[in-house]
Motif scaffolding. Structure first.
Motif, PDB file in Angstrom:
ATOM      1  N   ILE A 155       0.820  -1.215   0.000  1.00  0.00           N
ATOM      2  CA  ILE A 155       0.000   0.000   0.000  1.00  0.00           C
ATOM      3  C   ILE A 155       0.856   1.267   0.000  1.00  0.00           C
ATOM      4  O   ILE A 155       0.345   2.366   0.192  1.00  0.00           O
ATOM      5  N   GLY A 156       2.149   1.099  -0.240  1.00  0.00           N
ATOM      6  CA  GLY A 156       3.036   2.251  -0.391  1.00  0.00           C
ATOM      7  C   GLY A 156       3.587   2.825   0.885  1.00  0.00           C
ATOM      8  O   GLY A 156       4.003   3.978   0.916  1.00  0.00           O
ATOM      9  N   LEU A 157       3.595   2.040   1.960  1.00  0.00           N
ATOM     10  CA  LEU A 157       4.086   2.517   3.252  1.00  0.00           C
ATOM     11  C   LEU A 157       5.242   1.665   3.754  1.00  0.00           C
ATOM     12  O   LEU A 157       5.450   0.547   3.302  1.00  0.00           O
ATOM     13  N   THR A 158       5.961   2.226   4.698  1.00  0.00           N
ATOM     14  CA  THR A 158       6.992   1.480   5.410  1.00  0.00           C
ATOM     15  C   THR A 158       6.680   1.585   6.902  1.00  0.00           C
ATOM     16  O   THR A 158       5.877   2.417   7.329  1.00  0.00           O
ATOM     17  N   ARG A 159       7.329   0.770   7.681  1.00  0.00           N
ATOM     18  CA  ARG A 159       7.138   0.823   9.128  1.00  0.00           C
ATOM     19  C   ARG A 159       7.593   2.192   9.670  1.00  0.00           C
ATOM     20  O   ARG A 159       6.976   2.741  10.585  1.00  0.00           O
ATOM     21  N   ALA A 160       8.615   2.764   9.067  1.00  0.00           N
ATOM     22  CA  ALA A 160       9.095   4.089   9.485  1.00  0.00           C
ATOM     23  C   ALA A 160       8.026   5.159   9.254  1.00  0.00           C
ATOM     24  O   ALA A 160       7.905   6.103  10.043  1.00  0.00           O
ATOM     25  N   ASP A 161       7.248   5.022   8.183  1.00  0.00           N
ATOM     26  CA  ASP A 161       6.160   5.976   7.924  1.00  0.00           C
ATOM     27  C   ASP A 161       5.151   5.973   9.065  1.00  0.00           C
ATOM     28  O   ASP A 161       4.638   7.022   9.451  1.00  0.00           O
ATOM     29  N   LEU A 162       4.885   4.797   9.607  1.00  0.00           N
ATOM     30  CA  LEU A 162       3.954   4.700  10.735  1.00  0.00           C
ATOM     31  C   LEU A 162       4.501   5.425  11.961  1.00  0.00           C
ATOM     32  O   LEU A 162       3.759   6.104  12.668  1.00  0.00           O
ATOM     33  N   HIS A 163       5.806   5.298  12.172  1.00  0.00           N
ATOM     34  CA  HIS A 163       6.430   5.976  13.317  1.00  0.00           C
ATOM     35  C   HIS A 163       6.387   7.490  13.148  1.00  0.00           C
ATOM     36  O   HIS A 163       6.212   8.216  14.128  1.00  0.00           O
ATOM     37  N   VAL A 164       6.517   7.962  11.923  1.00  0.00           N
ATOM     38  CA  VAL A 164       6.438   9.401  11.665  1.00  0.00           C
ATOM     39  C   VAL A 164       5.016   9.899  11.907  1.00  0.00           C
ATOM     40  O   VAL A 164       4.794  10.918  12.559  1.00  0.00           O
ATOM     41  N   ALA A 165       4.028   9.183  11.391  1.00  0.00           N
ATOM     42  CA  ALA A 165       2.642   9.624  11.484  1.00  0.00           C
ATOM     43  C   ALA A 165       2.082   9.541  12.904  1.00  0.00           C
ATOM     44  O   ALA A 165       1.210  10.322  13.273  1.00  0.00           O
ATOM     45  N   VAL A 166       2.583   8.626  13.706  1.00  0.00           N
ATOM     46  CA  VAL A 166       2.047   8.461  15.056  1.00  0.00           C
ATOM     47  C   VAL A 166       2.405   9.651  15.950  1.00  0.00           C
ATOM     48  O   VAL A 166       1.760   9.860  16.978  1.00  0.00           O
TER      49      VAL A 166
END
Length: 88
Positions: free
Chosen positions: A54-65
């Motif tokens: 879906i075009g995301l990485t685990r790091a993206d989740l850490h940024v968005a949280v």
């Protein structure tokens, strides 16, 4: 009742309606952000390959949280995905 009284009453009624609309809009945004935040937390249960699909990485989740609670983290994820798509 004069025209001035009628205009004043109309202005007050419009002001109350505007205030009510603003309040409802604020509550609506908060509820939407809360629901999206719950969905966002379910993303962390996905595998890295599913996130990549879906075009995301685990790091993206850490940024968005890190976004404040009242703000929608999925909006930040959308911006990340869109920026990544423009680079490609």
């Amino acid at each position: 009742m004069t025209a001035l009284d009628l205009a004043t009453d109309t202005t007050r009624a419009a002001g109350r309606t505007t205030l009510l609309a603003r309040g409802l809009n604020t509550v609506s945004k908060f509820v939407r952000a809360w629901r999206n935040r719950r969905a966002f937390y379910r993303l962390s249960d996905m595998t890295d390959s599913e996130l990549r699909d879906i075009g995301l990485t685990r790091a993206d989740l850490h940024v968005a949280v890190t976004s404040p609670f009242g703000l929608d983290p999925t909006t930040r994820l959308r911006a990340i995905v869109d920026a990544r798509a423009e680079e490609a």
